[in-house]
Design an enzyme around this catalytic site. Structure first.
Site, PDB file in Angstrom:
ATOM      1  N   LYS A  13       0.849  -1.193   0.000  1.00  0.00           N
ATOM      2  CA  LYS A  13       0.000   0.000   0.000  1.00  0.00           C
ATOM      3  C   LYS A  13       0.886   1.246   0.000  1.00  0.00           C
ATOM      4  CE  LYS A  13       0.953   1.317   4.374  1.00  0.00           C
ATOM      5  NZ  LYS A  13       1.541   2.635   4.755  1.00  0.00           N
ATOM      6  N   GLN A 127      10.491  -2.426   6.133  1.00  0.00           N
ATOM      7  CA  GLN A 127      10.684  -1.111   6.741  1.00  0.00           C
ATOM      8  C   GLN A 127      10.784  -0.021   5.667  1.00  0.00           C
ATOM      9  OE1 GLN A 127      14.092  -1.491   9.404  1.00  0.00           O
ATOM     10  NE2 GLN A 127      12.771  -2.129  11.084  1.00  0.00           N
ATOM     11  N   GLY A 133       4.358  -6.111   6.148  1.00  0.00           N
ATOM     12  CA  GLY A 133       3.961  -7.015   7.223  1.00  0.00           C
ATOM     13  C   GLY A 133       2.460  -7.042   7.414  1.00  0.00           C
ATOM     14  N   ASP A 171      -2.611  -0.997  10.006  1.00  0.00           N
ATOM     15  CA  ASP A 171      -2.771  -1.045   8.549  1.00  0.00           C
ATOM     16  C   ASP A 171      -3.434  -2.334   8.070  1.00  0.00           C
ATOM     17  OD1 ASP A 171      -1.586   1.414   8.253  1.00  0.00           O
ATOM     18  OD2 ASP A 171       0.379   0.639   7.690  1.00  0.00           O
TER      19      ASP A 171
END
Length: 333
Positions: A13, A127, A133, A171
């Site tokens: 995203k 990251q 994740g 998220d």
């Protein structure tokens, strides 16, 4: 041999804009953000075995997590050299446990005595502000929901699946949502569908060789003096969404904000210069996704993106950009 096998994509995203509205008493932050799924995606495979299954050989450059509880066994393999949180801290393992904890006693029979094998092929950078994740956790929830539906005709509501997702991370609900574009509030878990473009929009990505921890980024934002936080400004969400729906992407430049951009730019000034380079290369709109450090640029058409890609590759070869360059498209569904 497994009696059940399925595969799912876990799309990354981007935050087209991201405003930190307030810090709550529980330590979480209220957000206002427009999130868009893109073509860059991880792949997850689920296989379910009837009995306790010996662990398959672990491929080279892979990591493994073994988890057993209440007669259910999970074998989770990360088919990548990337370093991810191990054991129960891994988002996929957390999603599996959260789903299993929500089962009724009758539904638990579909898990008891069985071995679940999940293999994750990573494509989304770790990251990078792309929600990799969270996307992986959402894909695990969707795979398990499909499993109980296909094997026992049990259909869980989207509200229940969203509740499970919200318990894993802010998220995850958007990543689980069936729509590709949503305006999200709360800590990110309140998702409202937004009508997006009817065709995929060309994107270009820069992945600077910088690692950013989202919890550390929020903590650093909280430590900023109040006047500096106020100076960042906020995105007029309705105007931004309207411009997106009218495909007036050039109008986004003047109104879109990311509360982390100034913070990360002060620590890594090259991020600001890279955003300016993206605009000079012809982007309609450019910015940072999430807490960074990944940068995206939205172009009016593929030809414009191709010209920009040539410019950026030349700058990279001349050591003026120290970042990986990728192309992607927005998803429409």
């Amino acid at each position: 041999m497994p009696f059940y096998r399925e595969k799912a994509e876990a799309p990354a995203k981007i935050n087209l804009f991201l405003d930190i509205v307030a810090r709550r008493k529980d330590g979480f932050h209220e957000l206002s953000t427009l999130m868009q799924k893109i073509s860059l995606a991880d792949t997850l495979q689920l296989a379910v075995f009837e009995k306790q299954k010996p662990s398959p050989d672990l491929p080279a450059d892979a990591q493994r997590v073994l988890f057993e509880e209440d007669g259910c066994r999970l074998i989770f393999d990360l088919l990548s050299a990337e370093a991810l949180p191990a054991g129960r801290d891994n988002s996929c393992v957390r999603a599996f446990r959260a789903f299993a904890d929500a089962l009724s006693p009758a539904e638990a029979a579909l898990f008891c005595g069985k071995t679940f094998y999940i293999a994750l092929e990573k494509t989304i950078p770790i990251q990078g502000g792309l929600g990799g994740g969270s996307a992986d956790a959402a894909a695990v929830i969707r795979l398990l929901a499909d499993y109980i539906r296909k094997e026992a005709g049990i259909l869980w509501s989207e509200d229940l699946l969203m509740k499970i997702a919200a318990g894993i991370g802010a998220d995850v609900p958007f990543c689980l949502h069936k729509q590709a574009l949503c305006y999200c509030t709360g800590i990110g878990e309140i998702c409202r569908s937004v009508r997006g473009a009817e065709r995929p929009l060309p994107l270009l990505w820069l992945f600077p060789e910088i690692k950013v921890s989202t919890p550390e980024a929020f903590a650093a934002f909280d430590r900023m003096p109040e006047e500096k936080r106020a100076g960042i400004g906020k995105t007029p969400a309705r105007a931004f969404v309207k411009a997106m729906q009218n495909q007036n992407y050039a109008a986004l430049k003047g109104i879109g904000r990311n509360s982390f951009t100034a913070l990360q730019g002060s620590q890594h000034p090259e991020l600001i210069s890279y955003i300016n380079i993206l605009y000079k290369a012809g982007a309609d709109y450019a910015g940072m996704s999430g807490s960074g450090p990944s940068l995206f640029a939205l172009f009016p058409d593929s030809a414009s993106r191709s010209r920009a890609l040539a410019v950026l590759n030349d700058l990279r070869e001349n050591k003026k950009i120290n970042a990986e360059i990728l192309t992607a498209e927005t998803r429409c569904t």
